[in-house]
Design a protein around this motif. Structure first.
Motif, PDB file in Angstrom:
ATOM      1  N   TYR A 148      -0.917   7.795 -11.393  1.00 47.21           N
ATOM      2  CA  TYR A 148      -1.521   6.762 -10.605  1.00 47.21           C
ATOM      3  C   TYR A 148      -1.884   5.293 -11.630  1.00 47.21           C
ATOM      4  O   TYR A 148      -1.664   4.188 -11.456  1.00 47.21           O
TER       5      TYR A 148
ATOM      6  N   VAL B 144       1.485   2.749 -11.086  1.00 46.72           N
ATOM      7  CA  VAL B 144       0.996   1.832  -9.974  1.00 46.72           C
ATOM      8  C   VAL B 144       1.543   0.504 -10.136  1.00 46.72           C
ATOM      9  O   VAL B 144       2.191  -0.057  -9.279  1.00 46.72           O
TER      10      VAL B 144
ATOM     11  N   LEU C 220       2.833   8.803  -6.939  1.00 49.32           N
ATOM     12  CA  LEU C 220       2.969  10.417  -6.714  1.00 49.32           C
ATOM     13  C   LEU C 220       4.384  11.229  -6.800  1.00 49.32           C
ATOM     14  O   LEU C 220       4.298  12.014  -7.627  1.00 49.32           O
TER      15      LEU C 220
ATOM     16  N   LEU D 282       0.963  -1.269   0.005  1.00 56.36           N
ATOM     17  CA  LEU D 282      -0.215  -0.046   0.110  1.00 56.36           C
ATOM     18  C   LEU D 282       0.877   1.102   0.120  1.00 56.36           C
ATOM     19  O   LEU D 282       0.471   2.326  -0.812  1.00 56.36           O
TER      20      LEU D 282
ATOM     21  N   SER E 133       9.722   5.111  -1.036  1.00 58.97           N
ATOM     22  CA  SER E 133       8.698   4.110  -0.332  1.00 58.97           C
ATOM     23  C   SER E 133       9.361   2.792   0.091  1.00 58.97           C
ATOM     24  O   SER E 133       8.812   2.445   1.164  1.00 58.97           O
TER      25      SER E 133
ATOM     26  N   ALA F  64       2.274   1.583  -3.264  1.00 63.20           N
ATOM     27  CA  ALA F  64       1.285   2.079  -4.438  1.00 63.20           C
ATOM     28  C   ALA F  64       0.766   3.486  -4.399  1.00 63.20           C
ATOM     29  O   ALA F  64       0.272   4.229  -5.201  1.00 63.20           O
ATOM     30  N   ILE F  65       0.877   4.070  -3.011  1.00 60.11           N
ATOM     31  CA  ILE F  65       0.555   5.248  -2.804  1.00 60.11           C
ATOM     32  C   ILE F  65       1.633   6.358  -3.024  1.00 60.11           C
ATOM     33  O   ILE F  65       1.419   7.546  -3.789  1.00 60.11           O
ATOM     34  N   VAL F  66       2.717   6.064  -2.365  1.00 53.75           N
ATOM     35  CA  VAL F  66       3.965   6.987  -2.564  1.00 53.75           C
ATOM     36  C   VAL F  66       4.661   7.043  -4.049  1.00 53.75           C
ATOM     37  O   VAL F  66       4.968   8.000  -4.574  1.00 53.75           O
TER      38      VAL F  66
END
Length: 145
Positions: A58, A62, A18, A10, A128, A13-15
């Motif tokens: 994203y 991703v 971005l 997670l 990350s 996938a988020i950082v």
């Protein structure tokens, strides 16, 4: 898959998308000569463009971030590899992935573009991996008798 591995993926996938999208946009604008005369309006326009392209970052980055997160998760289980070395290995994998997926395309190919596109994968992978080390790993239970 335990909860710490899910947190790790997670975080990636988020950082990853971005920072990767921000650095990839920066690399593209440097290659096009956008930053030759920098003023406040161009900086604001850059971040407005970044906000507009964030969903696409994203969408397309991703998978790359999750692949690098899988490498980090695999290296986590090798006991002899310390966290700093793991972050460097994951960063090198991110550099290679960023360069292979985004670099060497079109007329803007050269050493500067090679480094900038590689850094668009290296920096998100390192950040990350550091965040996953800090927040996703379970604390080791001490062996007390």
């Amino acid at each position: 898959m335990d909860i710490s591995s899910m947190r790790r993926y997670l975080i990636f996938a988020i950082v990853g998308p971005l920072f990767g999208g921000l650095l990839l946009l920066f690399a593209r604008t440097v290659a096009s000569g956008y930053w030759t005369e920098t003023n406040w309006h161009e900086v604001v326009n850059f971040f407005v463009t970044f906000a507009g392209t964030l969903p696409y970052s994203y969408l397309f980055l991703v998978v790359q971030a999750l692949m690098v997160g899988a490498i980090d998760d695999i290296l986590l289980h090798v006991r002899k590899i310390r966290p700093l070395v793991r972050m460097l290995i994951v960063g090198a994998a991110g550099f290679a992935a960023g360069e292979l997926l985004h670099g060497l395309r079109g007329p803007d190919s050269g050493v500067v573009q090679f480094i900038l596109h590689g850094l668009s994968g290296f920096m998100p992978a390192m950040i990350s991996s550091w965040l996953a080390h800090k927040y996703a790993e379970q604390p080791k239970a001490s062996a007390s008798t």
